[in-house]
Design a protein around this motif. Structure first.
Motif, PDB file in Angstrom:
ATOM      1  N   ARG A  97      -1.928   8.292   6.331  1.00  0.00           N
ATOM      2  CA  ARG A  97      -2.438   8.755   4.969  1.00  0.00           C
ATOM      3  C   ARG A  97      -3.802   8.854   4.875  1.00  0.00           C
ATOM      4  O   ARG A  97      -4.482   9.830   4.505  1.00  0.00           O
ATOM      5  N   TYR A 105      12.327   4.724   3.523  1.00  0.00           N
ATOM      6  CA  TYR A 105      11.624   4.213   2.526  1.00  0.00           C
ATOM      7  C   TYR A 105      10.839   2.977   3.111  1.00  0.00           C
ATOM      8  O   TYR A 105      11.202   2.567   4.127  1.00  0.00           O
ATOM      9  N   CYS A 138       0.830  -1.188   0.023  1.00  0.00           N
ATOM     10  CA  CYS A 138       0.159   0.058   0.110  1.00  0.00           C
ATOM     11  C   CYS A 138       0.897   1.333   0.007  1.00  0.00           C
ATOM     12  O   CYS A 138       0.433   2.208  -0.271  1.00  0.00           O
ATOM     13  N   LEU A 139       2.220   1.128   0.091  1.00  0.00           N
ATOM     14  CA  LEU A 139       2.874   2.347   0.109  1.00  0.00           C
ATOM     15  C   LEU A 139       3.953   2.191  -1.133  1.00  0.00           C
ATOM     16  O   LEU A 139       4.706   1.221  -1.319  1.00  0.00           O
ATOM     17  N   ASN A 140       4.031   3.483  -1.906  1.00  0.00           N
ATOM     18  CA  ASN A 140       4.892   3.370  -3.207  1.00  0.00           C
ATOM     19  C   ASN A 140       6.433   3.235  -2.718  1.00  0.00           C
ATOM     20  O   ASN A 140       6.953   3.958  -2.126  1.00  0.00           O
ATOM     21  N   PRO A 141       7.156   2.070  -3.324  1.00  0.00           N
ATOM     22  CA  PRO A 141       8.422   1.712  -2.696  1.00  0.00           C
ATOM     23  C   PRO A 141       9.423   2.692  -3.069  1.00  0.00           C
ATOM     24  O   PRO A 141      10.449   2.825  -2.588  1.00  0.00           O
ATOM     25  N   ARG A 142       9.051   3.552  -4.131  1.00  0.00           N
ATOM     26  CA  ARG A 142      10.005   4.516  -4.702  1.00  0.00           C
ATOM     27  C   ARG A 142      10.068   5.827  -3.696  1.00  0.00           C
ATOM     28  O   ARG A 142      10.713   6.614  -4.292  1.00  0.00           O
ATOM     29  N   ARG A 143       9.272   5.861  -2.876  1.00  0.00           N
ATOM     30  CA  ARG A 143       9.179   7.326  -2.248  1.00  0.00           C
ATOM     31  C   ARG A 143       9.161   7.258  -0.805  1.00  0.00           C
ATOM     32  O   ARG A 143       8.801   6.152  -0.225  1.00  0.00           O
ATOM     33  N   GLU A 170       7.319  12.139   1.592  1.00  0.00           N
ATOM     34  CA  GLU A 170       6.660  12.043   0.259  1.00  0.00           C
ATOM     35  C   GLU A 170       5.232  11.375   0.287  1.00  0.00           C
ATOM     36  O   GLU A 170       4.315  12.034   0.001  1.00  0.00           O
ATOM     37  N   GLU A 176       1.267  13.515  -0.199  1.00  0.00           N
ATOM     38  CA  GLU A 176       0.782  13.202  -1.170  1.00  0.00           C
ATOM     39  C   GLU A 176      -0.615  13.823  -1.330  1.00  0.00           C
ATOM     40  O   GLU A 176      -1.274  14.424  -2.120  1.00  0.00           O
ATOM     41  N   PRO A 177      -1.391  13.688  -0.077  1.00  0.00           N
ATOM     42  CA  PRO A 177      -3.005  13.936   0.135  1.00  0.00           C
ATOM     43  C   PRO A 177      -3.061  15.294  -0.199  1.00  0.00           C
ATOM     44  O   PRO A 177      -4.095  16.028  -0.753  1.00  0.00           O
ATOM     45  N   VAL A 223      -0.727  17.689  -1.612  1.00  0.00           N
ATOM     46  CA  VAL A 223      -0.366  17.973  -2.899  1.00  0.00           C
ATOM     47  C   VAL A 223      -1.761  17.967  -4.104  1.00  0.00           C
ATOM     48  O   VAL A 223      -2.043  18.754  -4.631  1.00  0.00           O
ATOM     49  N   ILE A 224      -2.288  16.476  -3.631  1.00  0.00           N
ATOM     50  CA  ILE A 224      -3.182  16.370  -4.641  1.00  0.00           C
ATOM     51  C   ILE A 224      -4.554  17.482  -4.586  1.00  0.00           C
ATOM     52  O   ILE A 224      -5.079  17.692  -5.691  1.00  0.00           O
TER      53      ILE A 224
END
Lengths: 327, 279
Positions: A167, A151, A104-109, A113, A117-118, A120-121
């Motif tokens: 989140r 990470y 459920c979490l983007n591994p690249r970020r 970050e 995200e919420p 920023v969106i």
């Protein structure tokens, strides 16, 4: 708990078209006519075996799919046909916690970050405010701020689940769909996360839809419980009623499948009801009552007609001909 | 710049080796006119043809007595440029096409994939020949022709990666937060897809150079007197007693391909935080 309805589902249907072998198409009746109400501030449990459509129902309530039929009313507003701006506004009010914390979490970020995200969106808060809000969220879910620069792969499952909860809380939602939030965690961590969810509910007056196949967890958390079978609600009642006085044969079988610790006391252990067969395919549901293929009390009528959800006692609804009250 | 510095700081020996090889080749290509001991085309010495490697001719001489070393250096200019441009165009087109196809799915996916299969179903060399012949045989047309037959590979790879990546819960989470499709593609799906694509692109560089050579061999890319690695390899094939004629340009192709592949591997590891910091 008050009796103000937050989310009302009226005959909600969610069908999908799936491809079968040789290019044939079939309709998958994932959710097929669900009617229920969730009250403000309560925890509504949704149980049922794998593939019965409980996750799909949760995601349908979040408007992740175009609704096939029926109506969803959220906080007095019909959200079943929302699009564009209206849908984006609705996104602030209802969020989700996932089963698998590692996916459920983007591994690249980095965590910071992911948590910003919420904002920023939705173009909310400026840099410094965001930073403060993220720290506040970490505090709320019991996450040390040192994790913000890490990470996801550098964290444990329980910590990742806390990030997922933070989140979901970021936009101050009214309702959170918890899709098996603890079933992928260690037992000790399960208790922590459940306590956290309960604390947050009190603090923020949240409403939970708690999806699970673990009946013990649901018993602990939920005020009311809906039992799903093959895309339909078969029984809906306050939690203690379900555990003490289950009416639907399917619910009775589920309850009797809860393992009982034999502590040597003289209390007789009730005989276990063992269902035969598997869940019928949701692409080809049985005619009549969906449960008739496995029901120990099956009658001739069950094979022809479909029972509807009826109130057998105040707040206790069952969809079974055994309790049909003739007028 | 900061990213580039971090990339260089990695304790990744293979990545550095690849970088050294590729930088060396790029320098060689740029500085070829200064470095070569003989002119690659005009210096023909019929009396000294088929000379084996010696101190005078490091890589020997070919059937027209031209210095193979000089020609390999000059050849790098065309071969590397053609390979890189082909891969870059295909990569860009493929990622866009496959990304949309995989993300949108349904009928759009069906139509887009049938189209790419249509392109793929042509024999690649013949399709490239047709395009190059129709547009006229020169370097830029054959690069264009190669890109046309090359992009479906990238489109299909991107599509399959996107389809698997978009099933992750973090993509659903982003949707529930209200992110636009573009944002989901750009922030969630692409960063998790480019790693394997970068590896494929760098692996493909060697193939692209070879295919370009094939076109040149058929007279559709580089015209004969010009130095180009593939054409030089095929020259040598006809006179294989003189092994050095095709071995050295072959080694050149091999070294560029393997250097690029090391870079690709390092890049993938760098892009994936899970692999970062490991040897």
């Amino acid at each position: 708990m008050n009796n103000e309805v937050l989310l009302q589902a009226q005959d909600v249907k969610q069908h999908f078209t799936v491809k079968k072998e040789r290019g044939q198409k079939a309709t998958l009746y994932a959710v097929d006519g669900v009617t229920l109400s969730i009250y403000k501030g309560e925890t509504f449990g949704l149980v049922g075996e794998s593939g019965c459509g409980k996750s799909t129902l949760g995601k349908t309530f979040l408007r992740l799919y175009p609704l096939t039929g029926g109506k969803i009313i959220f906080d007095g507003k019909d959200i079943s046909r929302l699009r564009g701006r209206g849908l984006k506004e609705f996104r602030c009010k209802s969020q989700m916690i996932f089963q698998d914390p590692s996916s459920c979490l983007n591994p690249r970020r980095k965590i910071s970050e992911i948590l910003s995200e919420p904002f920023v969106i939705h173009g909310m808060l400026t840099g410094e405010e965001r930073r403060r809000r993220i720290l506040e969220l970490c505090d709320m879910v019991g996450l040390s701020s040192q994790y913000l620069e890490r990470y996801p792969h550098e964290m444990s499952g329980g910590q990742k689940q806390r990030v997922g909860i933070a989140r979901a809380l970021a936009l101050n939602p009214q309702m959170i769909i918890c899709d098996e939030p603890v079933s992928a965690l260690d037992v000790s961590i399960q208790a922590q996360v459940i306590n956290l969810l309960e604390d947050l509910q009190k603090q923020l007056s949240l409403t939970y839809l708690f999806i699970s196949h673990n009946l013990s967890v649901v018993k602990h958390c939920c005020q009311r419980i809906g039992v799903m079978y093959l895309g339909k609600i078969v029984e809906l009642a306050p939690a203690d009623r379900i555990y003490q006085d289950a009416r639907h044969p399917y619910t009775q079988a589920l309850i009797s499948a809860i393992p009982i610790i034999d502590d040597g006391s003289s209390e007789p252990v009730p005989p276990q009801i063992v269902l035969s067969g598997d869940l019928p395919s949701p692409t080809d549901p049985p005619v009549g009552c969906a449960f008739h293929t496995r029901c120990p009390h099956v009658m001739e009528r069950c094979r022809r007609e479909r029972p509807s959800l009826q109130e057998v006692e105040p707040e206790h609804f069952v969809s079974c001909f055994l309790y049909e009250q003739h007028p | 710049m900061n990213t580039a510095r971090q990339l260089l700081k990695q304790k990744n020996f293979m990545f550095k080796l690849g970088l050294i090889i590729c930088v060396a080749w790029i320098l060689a290509a740029i500085l070829a006119p200064v470095l070569v001991p003989y002119h690659p085309i005009t210096h023909q010495d019929m009396a000294g043809r088929f000379q084996p490697p010696s101190t005078q001719h490091w890589f020997g001489t070919d059937s027209l007595g031209r210095d193979v070393f000089s020609r390999v250096l000059y050849g790098s200019r065309i071969s590397i440029t053609a390979g890189v441009i082909t891969v870059l165009i295909s990569f860009a087109v493929g990622i866009l096409f496959g990304g949309i196809s995989g993300y949108v799915g349904g009928v759009v996916d069906d139509i887009m994939m049938r189209f790419s299969e249509m392109v793929q179903s042509f024999p690649p060399l013949i399709l490239a020949m047709v395009i190059a012949a129709a547009l006229g045989p020169n370097i830029s047309n054959s690069i264009f022709a190669m890109a046309i037959i090359w992009w479906p590979n990238y489109a299909r790879l991107t599509r399959s990666i996107v389809i698997s990546v978009k099933e992750n819960d973090y993509v659903t989470a982003s949707r529930i937060l209200g992110a636009s499709h573009l944002r989901i593609l750009y922030r969630e799906i692409l960063p998790n897809s480019v790693g394997s694509m970068a590896v494929m692109a760098t692996l493909d560089l060697g193939n692209a150079i070879l295919m370009f050579s094939g076109l040149s061999f058929l007279g559709l890319g580089v015209q004969p007197p010009m130095a180009e690695w593939g054409a030089m390899v095929s020259d040598g094939v006809l006179t294989f007693n003189y092994w050095w004629i095709s071995t050295f340009p072959g080694l050149a192709i091999f070294s560029v391909a393997i250097g690029a592949n090391f870079i690709g591997d390092g890049l993938r590891d760098y892009l994936d935080p899970r692999m970062r910091g490991r040897a």
